[in-house]
Scaffold this motif. Structure first.
Motif, PDB file in Angstrom:
ATOM      1  N   TYR A   1       0.697  -1.266  -0.141  1.00 58.96           N
ATOM      2  CA  TYR A   1      -0.010  -0.213  -0.098  1.00 58.96           C
ATOM      3  C   TYR A   1       0.958   1.235  -0.083  1.00 58.96           C
ATOM      4  O   TYR A   1       0.695   2.110  -0.701  1.00 58.96           O
ATOM      5  CB  TYR A   1      -0.958  -0.072   1.251  1.00 58.96           C
ATOM      6  CG  TYR A   1      -1.810   0.935   1.377  1.00 58.96           C
ATOM      7  CD1 TYR A   1      -2.167   1.960   0.295  1.00 58.96           C
ATOM      8  CD2 TYR A   1      -2.596   1.261   2.621  1.00 58.96           C
ATOM      9  CE1 TYR A   1      -3.123   3.097   0.254  1.00 58.96           C
ATOM     10  CE2 TYR A   1      -3.573   2.330   2.755  1.00 58.96           C
ATOM     11  CZ  TYR A   1      -3.637   3.086   1.617  1.00 58.96           C
ATOM     12  OH  TYR A   1      -4.791   4.236   1.705  1.00 58.96           O
TER      13      TYR A   1
ATOM     14  N   LEU B   1       1.350   4.103  -2.982  1.00 64.36           N
ATOM     15  CA  LEU B   1       1.223   5.599  -2.845  1.00 64.36           C
ATOM     16  C   LEU B   1       2.564   6.342  -3.489  1.00 64.36           C
ATOM     17  O   LEU B   1       2.342   7.473  -4.065  1.00 64.36           O
ATOM     18  CB  LEU B   1       1.150   6.029  -1.369  1.00 64.36           C
ATOM     19  CG  LEU B   1      -0.291   5.566  -0.658  1.00 64.36           C
ATOM     20  CD1 LEU B   1      -0.146   5.826   0.806  1.00 64.36           C
ATOM     21  CD2 LEU B   1      -1.369   6.679  -1.151  1.00 64.36           C
TER      22      LEU B   1
ATOM     23  N   THR C   1      -2.462   9.219   2.947  1.00 64.20           N
ATOM     24  CA  THR C   1      -3.614   9.303   2.237  1.00 64.20           C
ATOM     25  C   THR C   1      -4.122  10.426   3.070  1.00 64.20           C
ATOM     26  O   THR C   1      -5.190  11.201   2.133  1.00 64.20           O
ATOM     27  CB  THR C   1      -4.443   7.930   2.605  1.00 64.20           C
ATOM     28  OG1 THR C   1      -3.399   7.017   2.077  1.00 64.20           O
ATOM     29  CG2 THR C   1      -5.598   7.938   1.914  1.00 64.20           C
TER      30      THR C   1
ATOM     31  N   PRO D   1      -5.185  13.161  -0.205  1.00 64.04           N
ATOM     32  CA  PRO D   1      -6.052  12.198  -0.603  1.00 64.04           C
ATOM     33  C   PRO D   1      -6.100  12.028  -2.103  1.00 64.04           C
ATOM     34  O   PRO D   1      -6.541  11.109  -2.727  1.00 64.04           O
ATOM     35  CB  PRO D   1      -7.399  13.108  -0.166  1.00 64.04           C
ATOM     36  CG  PRO D   1      -7.058  14.436   0.157  1.00 64.04           C
ATOM     37  CD  PRO D   1      -5.759  14.370   0.467  1.00 64.04           C
TER      38      PRO D   1
ATOM     39  N   ALA E   1      -3.736   9.839  -3.664  1.00 64.83           N
ATOM     40  CA  ALA E   1      -3.906   8.321  -3.129  1.00 64.83           C
ATOM     41  C   ALA E   1      -4.998   7.479  -3.948  1.00 64.83           C
ATOM     42  O   ALA E   1      -5.158   6.484  -3.241  1.00 64.83           O
ATOM     43  CB  ALA E   1      -4.325   8.676  -1.526  1.00 64.83           C
ATOM     44  N   ARG E   2      -5.588   8.136  -4.583  1.00 65.60           N
ATOM     45  CA  ARG E   2      -6.797   7.589  -5.298  1.00 65.60           C
ATOM     46  C   ARG E   2      -6.425   6.219  -6.017  1.00 65.60           C
ATOM     47  O   ARG E   2      -5.516   6.478  -6.968  1.00 65.60           O
ATOM     48  CB  ARG E   2      -7.599   8.570  -6.149  1.00 65.60           C
ATOM     49  CG  ARG E   2      -8.259   9.683  -5.609  1.00 65.60           C
ATOM     50  CD  ARG E   2      -8.767  10.666  -6.501  1.00 65.60           C
ATOM     51  NE  ARG E   2      -9.616  11.715  -5.787  1.00 65.60           N
ATOM     52  CZ  ARG E   2      -9.963  12.906  -6.414  1.00 65.60           C
ATOM     53  NH1 ARG E   2      -9.671  12.914  -7.557  1.00 65.60           N
ATOM     54  NH2 ARG E   2     -10.538  13.890  -5.857  1.00 65.60           N
TER      55      ARG E   2
END
Length: 446
Positions: free
Chosen positions: A64, A68, A286, A290, A293-294
């Motif tokens: 994850y 990012l 995130t 944001p 981070a999509r």
């Protein structure tokens, strides 16, 4: 009889996943359910007791975080920073790619993910600057292998976790140094064999000039310049990417780099849990950014998570039902411990050349535990030899990393690259177990 059936099913899982497009982990979970309920007559709750929750958190958290880092251009910045670090010298660019791959996987990225990100850029360099594609491909693959056994690398975490849980002596630092050195030696041999000396002879007059974010983030042609410094060949900003200029170390990238450094520092110095630390960093990034981070959650290596979860769950079932102990006792009764150790390394190399290295490490090391606990061979030495044997063959075109190199070669060179990776992969598959056994098992066990 039950033990034989259970082990035969494990072999069948590897075979089927190799010849058919089915995730090995999903197949292993089904096998755990069928064998557990029909052969060992245990309920599903007991089967699920073997699911590796800690590894699940590590894999999700780390992949994850790197999703990012890829989204916001941090990985691109690292790649181009490496090229700038060698001042664009063509002869050093392959080693820059090796170093970047090693650094990314050493910080916890999954090896195939690192190769998938960096191989397109590296092979593009190779085509434009007349670097042999095999040289660049090997540098990328072996670099990814070199970093994967760090204490917070995926392979390192799996290997050290199994050793620690079974009370066996382990040396995470020695494992990392040994596997890194082995991968670097293979990379050096490839460098000499595929034109490295000719690159050096071309001298420092021919430079790679990087002008914009590269293909790793989906951008357009990004490499400019030639031996004479001509910048007319495709400069400017990438038309396909949304990240800023690769040279701009903006706030988001600075915080991402800080997060990666915090992950390494927290795990290595303060003994923080790798998975939860990575998740914490990823969630904070995130919340702060944001927009970039999509889609990052979708890019988590769910296939690898499923693979590891399934294989480890099935092997845990075998451990709980004493099948692993039975196998270890059988190996120990071969009568020649060093021969048994060599066979384990050879099996690891052969299967890994056609299947997942992650799955092999998750299966073979636990299966070898009873044999290791007899003390007939040095446990640390055998695990290092097995790690080297199982990972250096990732250059095989049937392995994910090797296949990525072939896929990213120029179309007119693809058949040649496939043939060379086949020959080199099969050679390494035979030679590596012998050398690893001679260097790490025999001297430490006699």
């Amino acid at each position: 009889m039950a033990n034989v059936i259970a082990l035969s099913v494990l072999v069948l899982v590897f075979v089927i996943s190799t010849v058919r497009s089915v995730n090995m982990g999903a197949l292993a979970l089904v096998a755990a359910f069928v064998v557990g309920t029909l052969v060992f007559t245990v309920d599903t709750s007991e089967i699920l007791d073997g699911f590796p929750a800690s590894l699940f958190v590590i894999l999700v958290g780390v992949t994850y975080l790197f999703a990012l880092a890829r989204n916001n251009g941090t990985v691109d910045w690292i790649i181009h920073a490496a090229v700038r670090a060698v001042r664009g010298r063509v002869a050093l660019v392959p080693w820059a790619m090796f170093a970047v791959c090693a650094a990314v996987t050493a910080m916890g990225a999954v090896s195939p993910a690192a190769v998938a990100i960096i191989a397109p850029v590296a092979m593009g360099f190779a085509t434009r600057y007349r670097i042999h594609p095999m040289l660049m491909g090997f540098m990328v693959v072996q670099g990814a292998t070199a970093g994967s056994f760090s204490p917070i690398g995926i392979f390192g975490v799996i290997t050290n976790d199994v050793m620690r849980q079974n009370g066996l002596p382990s040396s995470p630092a020695l494992l990392f140094v040994s596997t890194f050195a082995a991968a670097a030696v293979v990379a050096a041999i490839a460098y000499v064999s595929f034109g490295g000396r000719a690159l050096i002879a071309r001298g420092a007059s021919e430079r790679v000039l990087v002008s914009a974010v590269g293909n790793a983030s989906g951008g357009g042609d990004t490499i400019t310049g030639s031996g004479s410094g001509d910048s007319s060949k495709g400069g400017g900003k990438s038309s396909g990417g949304t990240a800023p200029h690769e040279g701009a170390l903006n706030l988001e990238r600075r915080l991402t780099l800080l997060g990666l450094a915090s992950l390494a520092l927290g795990a290595l110095v303060f003994d923080l849990d790798v998975g939860f630390t990575a998740l914490t960093v990823a969630v904070l990034l995130t919340l702060i950014f944001p927009t970039s981070a999509r889609g990052a959650v979708d890019k988590i290596s769910w296939g690898t998570v499923l693979l590891i979860g399934g294989i480890v769950t099935y092997v845990a079932l075998l451990q709980n039902q004493n099948t692993v102990q039975w196998l270890g006792d059988s190996v120990a009764h071969v009568g020649i411990p060093l021969l048994a150790a060599f066979l384990i390394c050879l099996i690891g190399a052969i299967v890994s050349a056609f299947a997942s290295t992650t799955g092999i490490l998750g299966a073979l090391i636990p299966l070898a535990i009873p044999f290791l606990m007899t003390g007939q061979v040095n446990a640390t030495g055998l695990v290092i030899a097995l790690a080297i044997s199982s990972s250096l063959v990732d250059c095989s075109p049937f392995s994910t990393n090797g296949a990525l190199v072939v896929a990213n070669a120029a179309p007119e060179e693809r058949d040649v690259v496939f043939g060379l990776t086949m020959r080199w992969g099969m050679t390494i598959m035979v030679v590596t177990p012998i050398l690893a056994w001679l260097l790490f098992v025999v001297p430490w066990s006699v």
